[in-house]
Design an enzyme around this catalytic site. Structure first.
Site, PDB file in Angstrom:
ATOM      1  N   LYS A  57      -1.544  -6.802  -4.965  1.00  0.00           N
ATOM      2  CA  LYS A  57      -1.877  -8.029  -3.927  1.00  0.00           C
ATOM      3  C   LYS A  57      -1.943  -9.043  -3.999  1.00  0.00           C
ATOM      4  CE  LYS A  57      -2.960  -4.520   0.140  1.00  0.00           C
ATOM      5  NZ  LYS A  57      -3.079  -2.783  -0.668  1.00  0.00           N
TER       6      LYS A  57
ATOM      7  N   GLU B   7      -7.695 -10.039   7.711  1.00  0.00           N
ATOM      8  CA  GLU B   7      -9.017  -8.659   8.050  1.00  0.00           C
ATOM      9  C   GLU B   7      -8.875  -7.848   6.989  1.00  0.00           C
ATOM     10  OE1 GLU B   7      -6.121  -9.253   9.332  1.00  0.00           O
ATOM     11  OE2 GLU B   7      -5.197  -7.720   8.096  1.00  0.00           O
TER      12      GLU B   7
ATOM     13  N   SER C  86       2.659   0.109  -7.870  1.00  0.00           N
ATOM     14  CA  SER C  86       1.595  -1.142  -7.432  1.00  0.00           C
ATOM     15  C   SER C  86       0.248  -1.527  -7.787  1.00  0.00           C
ATOM     16  CB  SER C  86       1.809  -0.910  -5.986  1.00  0.00           C
ATOM     17  OG  SER C  86       0.692   0.354  -5.275  1.00  0.00           O
TER      18      SER C  86
HETATM   19  C1  PLP Z   1      -2.339  -1.758  -0.078  1.00  0.00           C
HETATM   20  C2  PLP Z   1      -1.316  -1.369  -1.027  1.00  0.00           C
HETATM   21  C3  PLP Z   1      -0.454  -0.474  -0.604  1.00  0.00           C
HETATM   22  C4  PLP Z   1       0.340  -0.959   0.716  1.00  0.00           C
HETATM   23  O1  PLP Z   1       0.634  -2.465   0.980  1.00  0.00           O
HETATM   24  P1  PLP Z   1       2.129  -2.799   1.283  1.00  0.00           P
HETATM   25  O2  PLP Z   1       2.577  -3.588   1.289  1.00  0.00           O
HETATM   26  O3  PLP Z   1       3.178  -1.777   1.617  1.00  0.00           O
HETATM   27  O4  PLP Z   1       2.706  -3.163  -0.002  1.00  0.00           O
HETATM   28  C5  PLP Z   1       0.416   0.200  -2.061  1.00  0.00           C
HETATM   29  N1  PLP Z   1      -0.339   0.402  -3.081  1.00  0.00           N
HETATM   30  C6  PLP Z   1      -1.642  -0.166  -3.469  1.00  0.00           C
HETATM   31  C7  PLP Z   1      -2.304  -0.402  -4.787  1.00  0.00           C
HETATM   32  C8  PLP Z   1      -2.240  -1.212  -2.330  1.00  0.00           C
HETATM   33  O5  PLP Z   1      -3.207  -1.690  -2.728  1.00  0.00           O
END
Ligand code: PLP
Length: 416
Positions: free
Chosen positions: A101, A123, A388
């Protein structure tokens, strides 16, 4: 038409000037002040983000502050356990703050600086976006107002503390169900009054134009790095690439640099407890076309077209829509959308802990679970997973609901 779209043409054509990816996207806001605000925002983004100065400054931030490039890692033990498929991870869990993010939050913060704005507004639901944005605000010396439902504030104490430590103001929202939806409304309302001084920073590749475009561009660093790194390590491109889809930011950033390559792309949605109404958040796999939160895409809605209740054990994935570019890539047949349920994700979580020494976020465990599903078929090949984020935030929840792994894995027939 060849489904492997030409990369440069693709980037030039989509979205168009009004923010459409084919029929999806656009800007469906009724508040005339917000329409004005978003027009200024889109123009600011288009002129500033192309400048060499902006690009160079963002590159420096990525390297020195975020710790990029994040590595690609070959999971040798995990791959061996299932046989022939070679599983690789793009380690966004090693990006500063522990998830992808920050990639778009730093871009949005830098844009605010170039546009002369003094405040970032957003938000947050589980608090992950709020923490990433509060980090960007501290870096750039900007004020930061994070709107958060009172129910979420009570549930997410560590993230609330992080935001406050970083100097952000956490604004409690007490309307309605006191969760994410009401927080979105409150943040938009604040932005419509404060846009002369502030910019609104969305947490994913969704929302009205220019957000899906801007977040896609800022997240594309993930796929661009990964494509080069993978070639350097293996001498070829991956056969398959997968990423989890909440709103779709980490997935779109991973996918777009591969659109013109002969690489299969998989967006992994949360199937939660199953296919029933309110039991999942698989917006593309199980939803239909509609308009919500100011854009057109696939979404899970009730009979009246209002957002349906959604559920996943990954709080970052329980959003009732997917970003418009995903809807477009789905219809084009360029990306395959698949769904992984709660337990499959938790199995992947424990396997990565035990076999590789990496504790992943539950969101990212959904993407990994898809790779494991493929590996279980026993065929050779390679799959690159966008990991992610890291799982520190999920430890208490997992220990309480699923234990520490021995029982859970044994019940699923896995003995390590
Ligand atoms: C917020 C989040 C997501 C999901 O958000 P996307 O916008 O779909 O990428 C995925 N993995 C993690 C670790 C997150 O914090």
């Amino acid at each position: 038409m060849n489904k492997y779209l030409d990369f440069q043409n693709y980037i030039n054509e989509y979205p168009n000037e009004e923010g459409y990816f084919g029929e999806y996207g656009g800007n469906y806001l009724d508040d005339p002040e917000l329409v004005k605000a978003f027009k200024e925002y889109a123009e600011g983004y288009e002129t500033i983000a192309q400048s060499a100065q902006f690009i160079n400054e963002l590159r420096r931030i990525r390297r020195d502050f975020q710790g990029r490039p994040t590595p690609i890692y070959h999971c040798e033990r995990l791959s061996r356990y299932f046989g022939k498929m070679q599983i690789y991870l793009k380690r966004e869990d090693l990006n500063h703050t522990g998830a992808h993010k920050l990639n778009h939050c730093m871009g949005e913060g830098l844009l605010a600086k170039y546009m002369g704005k003094k405040k970032l507004i957003a938000e947050t639901g589980a608090g992950q976006h709020g923490v990433a944005l509060a980090t960007a605000a501290a870096y750039f010396g900007l004020e930061c107002d994070i709107y958060m439902g009172e129910v979420d504030i009570a549930k997410q104490a560590p993230n609330v503390a992080r935001m406050k430590m970083l100097g952000a103001r956490v604004v409690p929202v007490s309307k309605g169900l006191k969760t994410l939806k009401e927080a979105v409304d409150a943040a938009f309302e604040a932005y419509s009054k404060e846009y002369h001084n502030a910019i609104y920073c969305i947490g994913t590749a969704a929302g009205p134009h220019p957000f899906p475009l801007m977040v896609r561009d800022f997240q594309a660093v993930v796929g661009t790095e990964a494509r080069e790194q993978f070639k350097d390590i293996t001498g070829h491109l991956p056969q398959k690439v997968c990423a989890c889809v909440g709103g779709g930011s980490n997935a779109i950033g991973m996918f777009v640099p591969f659109v013109s390559d002969p690489v299969e792309l998989y967006g992994v949605e949360p199937l939660g407890r199953g296919k029933g109404y309110g039991d999942n958040a698989a917006s593309i796999s199980l939803g239909k076309e509609g308009i919500m939160h100011g854009f057109k895409s696939y979404m899970l809605a009730d009979d009246k077209g209002e957002p349906a209740p959604v559920y996943s054990n990954a709080s970052g994935l329980d959003y009732p829509a997917a970003g418009p570019e995903h809807a477009f890539l789905h219809d084009k047949g360029r990306v395959n959308y698949v769904a992984i349920d709660d337990d499959e994700a938790i199995e992947a979580f424990f396997l990565l802990c035990r076999l590789e020494g990496i504790i992943p976020a539950i969101e990212s465990s959904h993407a990994l679970a898809y790779a494991i599903k493929v590996a279980k078929e026993g065929k050779p090949g390679s799959i690159l997973v966008n990991l992610s984020g890291r799982g520190d935030k999920d430890l208490d929840y997992i220990a309480e609901h699923y234990g520490f792994g021995d029982e859970f894995l044994k019940k699923r027939g896995i003995i390590l």
